[in-house]
Design an enzyme around this catalytic site. Structure first.
Site, mmCIF file in Angstrom:
data_model
loop_
_atom_site.group_PDB
_atom_site.id
_atom_site.type_symbol
_atom_site.label_atom_id
_atom_site.label_comp_id
_atom_site.label_asym_id
_atom_site.label_seq_id
_atom_site.Cartn_x
_atom_site.Cartn_y
_atom_site.Cartn_z
ATOM 1 N N HIS A 79 0.857 -1.195 0.000
ATOM 2 C CA HIS A 79 0.000 0.000 0.000
ATOM 3 C C HIS A 79 0.881 1.229 0.000
ATOM 4 C CE1 HIS A 79 -3.127 2.872 1.100
ATOM 5 N NE2 HIS A 79 -3.985 1.953 0.705
ATOM 6 N N ASP A 98 -8.052 -4.909 -0.445
ATOM 7 C CA ASP A 98 -8.522 -5.742 -1.567
ATOM 8 C C ASP A 98 -8.177 -7.218 -1.408
ATOM 9 O OD1 ASP A 98 -7.625 -2.930 -3.433
ATOM 10 O OD2 ASP A 98 -9.674 -3.685 -3.216
HETATM 11 C C1 SDX Z 1 -6.114 0.396 -3.097
HETATM 12 O O1 SDX Z 1 -4.164 4.775 -2.070
HETATM 13 C C2 SDX Z 1 -5.167 4.211 -1.505
HETATM 14 O O2 SDX Z 1 -5.590 4.551 -0.429
HETATM 15 C C3 SDX Z 1 -5.764 3.072 -2.298
HETATM 16 C C4 SDX Z 1 -6.839 2.249 -1.565
HETATM 17 C C5 SDX Z 1 -8.103 3.042 -1.324
HETATM 18 O O3 SDX Z 1 -8.856 2.709 -0.398
HETATM 19 O O4 SDX Z 1 -8.408 3.955 -2.118
HETATM 20 O O5 SDX Z 1 -6.328 1.799 -0.331
HETATM 21 C C6 SDX Z 1 -7.264 1.038 -2.389
HETATM 22 O O6 SDX Z 1 -5.846 0.756 -4.213
HETATM 23 C C7 SDX Z 1 -5.284 -0.627 -2.360
HETATM 24 C C8 SDX Z 1 -4.064 -1.147 -3.222
HETATM 25 C C9 SDX Z 1 -4.568 -2.211 -4.181
HETATM 26 N N1 SDX Z 1 -3.502 -2.559 -5.136
HETATM 27 C C10 SDX Z 1 -2.892 -3.782 -5.060
HETATM 28 O O7 SDX Z 1 -3.109 -4.622 -4.188
HETATM 29 C C11 SDX Z 1 -1.893 -4.031 -6.187
HETATM 30 C C12 SDX Z 1 -0.621 -4.665 -5.622
HETATM 31 N N2 SDX Z 1 0.077 -3.619 -4.829
HETATM 32 C C13 SDX Z 1 1.132 -2.892 -5.460
HETATM 33 O O8 SDX Z 1 1.029 -2.726 -6.839
HETATM 34 C C14 SDX Z 1 1.649 -1.700 -4.664
HETATM 35 O O9 SDX Z 1 1.837 -2.131 -3.391
HETATM 36 C C15 SDX Z 1 0.813 -0.429 -4.637
HETATM 37 C C16 SDX Z 1 0.505 0.062 -6.015
HETATM 38 C C17 SDX Z 1 -0.434 -0.635 -3.886
HETATM 39 C C18 SDX Z 1 1.642 0.629 -3.903
HETATM 40 O O10 SDX Z 1 2.746 0.869 -4.680
HETATM 41 P P1 SDX Z 1 3.842 1.992 -4.244
HETATM 42 O O11 SDX Z 1 3.461 2.707 -3.012
HETATM 43 O O12 SDX Z 1 4.120 2.802 -5.462
HETATM 44 O O13 SDX Z 1 5.041 1.095 -3.809
HETATM 45 P P2 SDX Z 1 6.195 0.693 -4.756
HETATM 46 O O14 SDX Z 1 5.650 0.204 -6.054
HETATM 47 O O15 SDX Z 1 7.196 1.805 -4.759
HETATM 48 O O16 SDX Z 1 6.785 -0.587 -3.972
HETATM 49 C C19 SDX Z 1 7.841 -0.468 -3.024
HETATM 50 C C20 SDX Z 1 8.586 -1.787 -3.125
HETATM 51 C C21 SDX Z 1 9.076 -2.081 -4.570
HETATM 52 O O17 SDX Z 1 10.200 -2.939 -4.460
HETATM 53 P P3 SDX Z 1 11.697 -2.232 -4.499
HETATM 54 O O18 SDX Z 1 11.753 -1.404 -5.765
HETATM 55 O O19 SDX Z 1 11.794 -1.413 -3.233
HETATM 56 O O20 SDX Z 1 12.643 -3.418 -4.520
HETATM 57 O O21 SDX Z 1 7.709 -2.880 -2.802
HETATM 58 C C22 SDX Z 1 7.541 -3.711 -3.927
HETATM 59 C C23 SDX Z 1 7.946 -2.888 -5.145
HETATM 60 O O22 SDX Z 1 8.377 -3.736 -6.202
HETATM 61 N N3 SDX Z 1 6.106 -4.058 -3.977
HETATM 62 C C24 SDX Z 1 5.644 -5.269 -4.277
HETATM 63 C C25 SDX Z 1 4.247 -5.161 -4.147
HETATM 64 N N4 SDX Z 1 3.920 -3.914 -3.793
HETATM 65 C C26 SDX Z 1 5.077 -3.233 -3.697
HETATM 66 N N5 SDX Z 1 6.274 -6.418 -4.631
HETATM 67 C C27 SDX Z 1 5.463 -7.483 -4.866
HETATM 68 N N6 SDX Z 1 4.111 -7.475 -4.765
HETATM 69 C C28 SDX Z 1 3.461 -6.316 -4.416
HETATM 70 N N7 SDX Z 1 2.140 -6.294 -4.307
#
Ligand code: SDX
Length: 428
Positions: free
Chosen positions: A307, A364
């Protein structure tokens, strides 16, 4: 004495005022930065460190896993209130009295009919059109049938527009569902309450009397409360920035629906179930998918995990996980995806990759398991998220307009070609 933030660059010192929020959050006010520094701006891809506005609607603390609507803890509201009560709270700022709640519910009921020509637009969609695309399109189309621009300073006019929006979006959602199934469109009926109407419009068979399953209705009511608002998430920021051009409420909500559709945002609840089913089809090898999620060369992400704000458990996920157990038990459903989800969570939360990055289950991760138990089809999961988020979008749009906020227009850092002379075709 008010605090200041200092920025020093090329021997010059610039001071900016600091704002302290009601929960002691600190923000440096840089609205005069470009003018006072001769053009320097900040750069913050994804706005991870940038506040777009001041808001009094939702407070969340990602480090502590705290979420409050207008000061009330989400857990208290989910346990003790109904969806329409919390929708009223989020939009108008206070929990409604019985009289206020009755007026809200009855005014919404008075607006649940859609212009029949909306069906002509619906007929234009292919049968397999994703319901989120239908919802976004028909929500925008509502403007054509309600062209009156809301006078946001006229309380009555704003109240009617809010109730009209609360009333019509669930009908469009149910019609999109019926369209997907090739079934006749049902209408809302004033004998049912808000949540029961959503269910009867989706599930009522024309040749049978519809009876509400109270367990299903209560579970959906609680689930929608958990989705009502979440401060400046992607879709809410979209609603605010579209509304900042003084585009109407329907047009702004339509844009929010489109933003929510993405699998990184609200579309994740559908993607989680698709992921869990893929793991089951692939022999239930959870470790294989955990490793895929960790592999930077693999585009696979653990959907429902991580998140932007929560670096602790998403409080909504904790409530939904408990509710999933209870609902499946009460409906006597044995869903293999719940077992896989719990196993995946257990493995991930003991793996340094997820622990170090503070990646926990989000709202989710378990919600799709409940939606499925309630008989809601996969492609409608994000539509249910949109119905839940609707009061939050309305509240944030109203707050932005009442605060007289400026049109949203970010700057950029240009990295393209410097000035060059035109080259005639024969010389290229
Ligand atoms: C919602 O914003 C809100 O409030 C949204 C929400 C709402 O109520 O409106 O809460 C609803 O959208 C919840 C999120 C639902 N999405 C998912 O479940 C999709 C999977 N999650 C990811 O895509 C990700 O965690 C995000 C998009 C939710 C957040 O991404 P960020 O904040 O941009 O984090 P990031 O991509 O910079 O990740 C940081 C690190 C990275 O690794 P490094 O580059 O540090 O090595 O964490 C890793 C990312 O690759 N990472 C994941 C991951 N999420 C982050 N690795 C594997 N699986 C994941 N799900």
């Amino acid at each position: 004495m008010s605090e200041i933030g200092v920025f020093e660059f090329q021997g010059k010192r610039y001071e900016f005022p600091v704002e302290i929020g009601s929960e002691n959050e600190i923000a440096i006010d840089i609205k005069k930065m470009r003018s006072s520094t001769g053009g320097i701006i900040t750069l913050d891809p994804g706005f991870k460190n940038t506040g777009s506005c001041k808001s009094a609607i939702t407070f969340l603390d990602g480090e502590k896993g705290v979420l409050r609507y207008r000061g009330y803890a989400l857990e208290d509201l989910a346990e003790n209130a109904k969806f329409l009560e919390v929708a009223y709270l989020v939009i108008f700022g206070e929990l409604p009295t019985k009289k206020e709640l009755d007026r809200f519910e009855n005014t919404i009921k008075s607006y649940t009919m859609l212009n029949e020509e909306m069906k002509d637009i619906l007929d234009g969609f292919p049968k397999n059109a994703h319901p989120m695309g239908i919802l976004s399109s028909l929500t925008g189309a509502l403007t054509a049938f309600n062209p009156h621009a809301v006078d946001i300073h006229n309380e009555e006019d704003m109240y009617e527009a809010i109730c009209k929006t609360m009333a019509k979006i669930p009908v469009i959602a149910a019609w999109a569902h019926s369209k997907n199934l090739g079934k006749p469109m049902n209408y809302a009926h004033n004998d049912y309450d808000y949540i029961e109407n959503i269910l009867q419009m989706m599930f009522m068979k024309r040749n049978e009397r519809y009876t509400t399953n109270k367990v299903v209705a209560e579970a959906l009511d609680k689930l929608l409360i958990l989705h009502i608002d979440h401060e400046q998430n992607c879709s809410t920021s979209t609603v605010r920035i579209v509304g900042s051009s003084h585009a109407g409420l329907f047009a702004s909500i339509s844009a929010g629906v489109s933003a929510l559709w993405g699998p990184l945002h609200g579309g994740a609840n559908q993607a989680v179930i698709e992921m869990l089913e893929k793991i089951i089809e692939d022999g239930g090898d959870v470790e294989k998918y955990i490793n895929k999620a960790k592999d930077k060369n693999d585009p696979f992400r653990l959907m429902g995990f991580g998140h932007r704000v929560y670096k602790n458990f998403d409080p909504r996920a904790l409530i939904i996980k408990k509710s999933a157990d209870a609902v499946l038990k009460e409906l006597d459903i044995d869903d293999p995806t719940l077992k896989v989800a719990k196993h995946l969570e257990e493995v991930a939360l003991n793996d340094p990759y997820f622990v170090d990055r503070k990646l926990f289950p989000n709202v989710d991760f378990y919600s799709g398991i409940i939606y499925r138990a309630l008989g809601i089809p996969l492609e409608m999961f994000t539509v249910m998220f949109a119905i839940g988020r609707l009061p939050g979008w309305i509240a944030q749009w109203r707050e932005m307009r009442l605060n007289g906020e400026l049109i949203g227009r970010p700057r950029q850092l240009y990295i393209g070609k410097n000035k060059r002379d035109f080259k005639p075709l024969e010389k290229r």
